[in-house]
Design a protein around this motif. Sequence first.
Motif, short mmCIF file in Angstrom:
data_model
loop_
_atom_site.label_atom_id
_atom_site.label_comp_id
_atom_site.label_asym_id
_atom_site.label_seq_id
_atom_site.Cartn_x
_atom_site.Cartn_y
_atom_site.Cartn_z
N GLU A 112 -5.34 -7.00 -6.49
CA GLU A 112 -4.47 -7.05 -5.31
C GLU A 112 -2.99 -6.92 -5.68
OE1 GLU A 112 -6.62 -9.98 -2.12
OE2 GLU A 112 -5.82 -10.91 -3.94
N TYR A 113 -2.60 -7.47 -6.82
CA TYR A 113 -1.17 -7.63 -7.10
C TYR A 113 -0.37 -6.32 -7.06
CZ TYR A 113 3.31 -8.57 -9.04
OH TYR A 113 4.67 -8.61 -9.20
N PRO A 114 -0.84 -5.19 -7.64
CA PRO A 114 -0.02 -3.97 -7.56
C PRO A 114 0.31 -3.57 -6.13
CG PRO A 114 -1.72 -3.72 -9.22
CD PRO A 114 -2.03 -5.00 -8.50
N ALA A 117 3.15 -5.94 -4.95
CA ALA A 117 4.46 -5.59 -5.49
C ALA A 117 5.03 -4.36 -4.79
CB ALA A 117 4.36 -5.36 -6.99
N GLN A 118 4.18 -3.36 -4.57
CA GLN A 118 4.64 -2.16 -3.86
C GLN A 118 5.07 -2.51 -2.44
OE1 GLN A 118 1.39 0.70 -4.38
NE2 GLN A 118 2.68 1.81 -5.82
N HIS A 119 4.31 -3.38 -1.79
CA HIS A 119 4.69 -3.81 -0.44
C HIS A 119 6.08 -4.42 -0.42
CE1 HIS A 119 4.98 -6.30 3.13
NE2 HIS A 119 5.10 -7.34 2.33
N GLU A 120 6.36 -5.33 -1.35
CA GLU A 120 7.66 -5.98 -1.38
C GLU A 120 8.78 -4.96 -1.59
OE1 GLU A 120 7.91 -8.83 -0.05
OE2 GLU A 120 8.04 -10.33 -1.64
N SER A 177 6.89 3.03 -8.30
CA SER A 177 6.38 3.96 -9.30
C SER A 177 5.54 3.24 -10.36
CB SER A 177 7.56 4.68 -9.97
OG SER A 177 7.10 5.53 -10.99
N ARG A 178 5.99 2.08 -10.83
CA ARG A 178 5.30 1.37 -11.89
C ARG A 178 3.90 0.92 -11.48
NH1 ARG A 178 9.11 -1.72 -13.13
NH2 ARG A 178 8.63 -3.75 -12.22
N TYR A 179 3.73 0.59 -10.19
CA TYR A 179 2.43 0.11 -9.74
C TYR A 179 1.63 1.19 -9.01
CZ TYR A 179 3.75 -4.48 -11.31
OH TYR A 179 4.10 -5.55 -12.11
N ASN A 180 2.02 2.44 -9.22
CA ASN A 180 1.21 3.57 -8.77
C ASN A 180 0.12 3.79 -9.83
OD1 ASN A 180 0.29 5.94 -7.49
ND2 ASN A 180 1.76 7.20 -8.63
#
Length: 313
Positions: A112-114, A117-120, A177-180
């Motif tokens: 779930e975490y990526p 983080a993208q949501h935030e 980008s990092r959590y793509n």
Amino acid sequence: MITEIPPRGDFVHPAVFYASDEEYLDLLVPFVKDGVALGHPVAAAVPGDRLRLLRDALGDVTDEVLLLDMEVEGRNPGRIIPAVLRRFADRHSGKHVRIIGEPIWAGRSEVEYPACAQHEALINLAFAGRDVTIACPYDVTALDEHVLTDALATHPLVWETGRHYDSDHYAPDAVVSRYNLSLDTAATAATLEVATTADLRGARRFATDQGQHLGLSADRAADLALITTELVVNSLRHGGGACVVSVWQDGAHLVCTVRDAGYLADPLAGRRPAPPTQEGGRGLLMINQLADLVRVHTTPLGTTTHAFLRIDA
């Protein structure tokens, strides 16, 4: 008093770092009560234990605040912007709106975490220029260090007990980008190639059969059929004209994966509410609403979307 009243049209997005229940309340209760006193619409979407704590502390202003359980409303981070934040803010256009949104808590999984983080990070794009303050609490005693580091990158401001300051590490695009990130599809996944709209009915039946085989309830199997339909239609229209559908089990979740050759250039796709007069364009919104989690990996070489549904829900 934590923060001054923002000027009109000034979006404010602080990370609120707290280390105890007392700090949580000291930071957030004045934010809520000041807003109510000033006539600002106020909402709080936080995990269940934080919700009970906040409700008890708000006292006589509780009935003037919209209180939501983020573990329910925001289980899928992809639905928070359209179905929680925008829904409340858009309902009160013309006034400055205050929202507490806590989408990351210690119980969030690594899968779930990526998406969290993208949501935030994407909140900043979704609310640029809006007359809204969205304060996002982070439990510094329970969350991993990399989560707090990411919070400094997704929030331009930080609130702590007794002070607030600018983040020197603000870089929301870098977080998106990092959590793509890609997710491996299980080797045991059932797969189906879909080449034309004539194959759409077969794709729905394939997904439904797999869902029932893996233990989805009848209602959730129907949701899976809708999710599969929208993902396949989107791929056929925008993803190079063909796609591969896979259905597999990941622990307590069924995962429906659709892979195509398209590139998803708009990071807010599926998170931007469609105007009532707009025809179409609601497929990704509906997928985010129905799924318990959506993870997207997109590059110029292709896009893979994973929709998770809890099997025991």
